[in-house]
Structure formats: structure tokens, C-alpha cells
Design a protein around this motif. Structure first.
Motif, PDB file in Angstrom:
ATOM      1  N   LEU B 108       0.834  -1.214   0.000  1.00  0.00           N
ATOM      2  CA  LEU B 108       0.000   0.000   0.000  1.00  0.00           C
ATOM      3  C   LEU B 108       0.864   1.258   0.000  1.00  0.00           C
ATOM      4  CD1 LEU B 108      -2.956  -0.554   2.487  1.00  0.00           C
ATOM      5  CD2 LEU B 108      -3.111   0.010   0.074  1.00  0.00           C
ATOM      6  N   VAL B 109       1.878   1.246   0.836  1.00  0.00           N
ATOM      7  CA  VAL B 109       2.756   2.414   0.928  1.00  0.00           C
ATOM      8  C   VAL B 109       3.478   2.641  -0.398  1.00  0.00           C
ATOM      9  CG1 VAL B 109       4.860   3.302   2.018  1.00  0.00           C
ATOM     10  CG2 VAL B 109       3.078   2.294   3.420  1.00  0.00           C
ATOM     11  N   ARG B 111       2.694   1.646  -3.414  1.00  0.00           N
ATOM     12  CA  ARG B 111       1.810   2.000  -4.529  1.00  0.00           C
ATOM     13  C   ARG B 111       1.081   3.323  -4.285  1.00  0.00           C
ATOM     14  NH1 ARG B 111       0.857   1.723  -8.665  1.00  0.00           N
ATOM     15  NH2 ARG B 111      -1.036   0.612  -9.173  1.00  0.00           N
ATOM     16  N   ASP B 112       0.517   3.486  -3.098  1.00  0.00           N
ATOM     17  CA  ASP B 112      -0.403   4.611  -2.880  1.00  0.00           C
ATOM     18  C   ASP B 112       0.229   5.820  -2.211  1.00  0.00           C
ATOM     19  OD1 ASP B 112      -2.338   3.199  -4.112  1.00  0.00           O
ATOM     20  OD2 ASP B 112      -3.309   2.478  -2.294  1.00  0.00           O
ATOM     21  N   VAL B 113       1.367   5.648  -1.580  1.00  0.00           N
ATOM     22  CA  VAL B 113       2.071   6.810  -1.015  1.00  0.00           C
ATOM     23  C   VAL B 113       3.231   7.201  -1.924  1.00  0.00           C
ATOM     24  CG1 VAL B 113       3.404   7.685   0.936  1.00  0.00           C
ATOM     25  CG2 VAL B 113       1.429   6.225   1.339  1.00  0.00           C
TER      26      VAL B 113
END
Lengths: 163, 149
Positions: B108-109, B111-113
Motif C-alpha cells: 500500500l505504501v 503503490r499509494d504513497v
């Protein structure tokens, strides 16, 4: 995207952790860490007054003189001299709340002091590091460690007496 | 060296915080120790950010695995049910993250951050791209479920 960036948990690097990272990465660095029996609210202001504090707990320093005060990158900067063995050594100092980095001009000596409140501020966790960040100085480590340990013991005694 | 640490604190704080959660501060300290000890091995200054990212993700996953909040067997991540999510009345990124495995949080980090592609995230984590896709799907589903609850 999950949401506003501010929602993500953010880790922090406190003054003591920041000092530890420096200690762990400088070959031959000597450091001591422990609890001082004095409130953080009185300990750090006393430490930050380098002219008063350093000569009282550092057995190798007779006198500290602040030559210049300025602000850079949002933190107070000092130019000082620390008189040791009859020689006034110039240092550049970065002084923040709970963190003090002192670098001798030619980068031949490094001192880090860091502090954080302990027991809800009733006592103080303190970290003190000294290093000669030059090649081939690992042999100095044992001597440096004795100096740092002695300084920390002095500091602990002064803290217990209210400075 | 202290100047380098200060410059990297915001980025490393986000990576370690989101992946290691309560152990984020420990992960951050270990990240900086690894960075400072090995900075001389970095030949290309332009690669600094990616190199630090790799170290921070590794240290954050390691710190998270040492904690008590690991809810999912990583071996089950390639296929299986969505990780159990705590019921909360308020949308809370932290509690949702805590319901995921460290590896899912890392994806998540990344890809999305960080905005890495699935291929880049797979390379960094050393897993197949398909694994990244499935972990990401489940992680995002957890957030969707939470937000729609």
C-alpha cells in the motif's frame, strides 16, 4: 489512493534515537546513555547553557566561550571555543530542544548530547557521545569511552544535586 | 550525516509509520543506522531515494513482524480471504492498517504513497507481480469495507 496523506501513521525519530543513529554509524564513537535524576524541564536548559554546563561535567574542558549566535535551518547555531589542555578548539554547534551537535571546525572531534523526558518529565533520559571521526582512530575508543563514562557520572551527580 | 538524517526524516517516517505502526519509531532508528553505516557504498547519489526506500521498507517489515499485531500468515497472502478487520465506528487508517499483514501495508505504501508501479513494488519486495496485485487488491478492499461500513 487511500486518502489524504496526513491520515497515514508517521513514525518519528526523537532526539535520543537520532543521537543513537549517529553513534552506531561512526566507527570508534563512544557513548553513554542513562537516566538523570532531575526533571527534563530544568536539565535541558542547564545543558543548553554550554558555557555553564560543559566545564562542570566534562573533565577535559576548562572553559567554553560562545563567540556567535545565529539561526540556520530553523535551529539555533553557535560558534564556540572549548578550551582543553590549554588549547581553544573552535566548534560549530547546532542546538535544538533536546539535541545538541558539536562539531570541531576541522571535523576532528564530534560531540552529541541528547535528552528526552523520562517518567513523565520527572527525570531525564540522557545520551552523550564523543567521537574522533577520522580514519584509524578506532584505537582511541577505549580511552574515549572512559572519558564519556566519567563525564556521564559527573553529570548524574550534578543532576542529583540540582545542578 | 545529521543533515542527511534530517532531510530524510519526513519520508522515512511515512514509510516506517505506515508499515510498522507502533514499532515505526524503532524501524526508523534501524533504517537510519543502516543508511549511515552503508552510505559510502552508494555510488550514484541519484539513487539515494530508492536505496533508502528499500532499506526503510525492509526494516519496517522486520520491525512489524517482531510485534504483536501481525494478523495474517504471509503465506496466505497469495490467495485466500481478506484479512480480518477491526470493527470501528470511525474511519481510521491506522486501525485498518493494523488489520493487514506488514507485507500488505508495504505494498500500500509503495503503490499509494510512493506511487511505484506494481512491477517496481514487486522488484523491491522480491515477490512476483501477481502477488503484488493480489495483496494490493485485498488491502484496498479492507479500506473500502471500512469506509463503506
Amino acid at each position: 489512493m487511500i486518502g489524504p496523506d496526513r491520515l497515514w501513521p508517521v513514525a518519528s525519530l526523537g532526539p535520543i534515537a537520532r543521537a543513537r543513529t549517529l553513534g552506531a554509524s561512526i566507527p570508534g564513537a563512544a557513548w553513554a546513555e542513562g537516566i538523570l535524576d532531575a526533571p527534563y524541564a530544568t536539565t535541558w536548559p542547564w545543558i543548553a547553557d554550554l558555557e555553564e554546563s560543559v566545564p562542570r561535567f566534562d573533565s577535559q574542558v576548562r572553559k567554553v566561550r560562545v563567540l556567535e549566535r545565529s539561526t540556520r535551518d530553523g535551529a539555533p547555531r553557535l560558534r564556540i571555543t572549548a578550551s582543553t589542555f590549554g588549547v581553544a578548539v573552535p566548534f560549530d554547534v547546532r542546538l535544538e530542544n533536546g539535541f545538541c551537535l558539536m562539531q570541531a571546525r576541522a571535523r576532528i572531534y564530534l560531540v552529541v548530547m541528547a535528552a528526552e523526558p523520562h517518567d513523565a518529565g520527572a527525570r531525564t533520559r540522557f545520551f552523550h557521545l564523543e567521537a574522533v571521526p577520522l580514519p584509524g582512530t578506532r584505537l582511541l575508543h577505549n580511552h574515549l569511552q572512559r572519558v564519556v563514562d566519567a563525564d556521564f557520572a559527573n553529570l548524574a551527580r550534578l543532576a542529583s544535586q540540582g545542578f | 550525516m545529521d543533515a542527511l538524517v534530517r532531510a530524510l526524516i519526513p519520508y522515512v517516517g511515512r514509510v516506517c509509520g505506515a508499515i510498522a505502526l507502533d514499532r515505526g519509531d524503532d524501524a526508523m532508528q534501524e533504517t537510519f543506522i543502516a543508511v549511515l553505516r552503508n552510505i559510502r557504498s552508494l555510488r550514484e547519489p541519484a539513487a539515494l531515494h530508492g536505496w533508502v526506500r528499500r532499506i526503510a521498507v525492509r526494516e519496517a517489515i522486520r520491525a512489524a513482524r517482531g510485534g504483536h499485531e501481525e494478523p495474517v500468515d504471509p503465506g496466505a497472502l497469495a490467495g485466500g480471504a481478506v484479512a480480518p478487520i477491526d470493527v470501528a465506528t470511525v474511519v481510521d487508517v491506522r486501525s485498518t492498517l493494523a488489520g493487514l499483514a506488514p507485507e500488505q501495508r508495504a505494498i500500500l505504501v509503495l503503490r499509494d504513497v510512493d506511487g511505484l508501479s506494481e512491477a517496481q513494488a514487486a522488484d523491491l519486495l522480491g515477490v512476483p507481480e501477481g502477488t503484488v496485485k493480489s495483496r494490493l487488491h485485498r488491502a484496498r478492499s479492507a479500506f473500502t469495507r471500512k469506509w463503506e461500513a
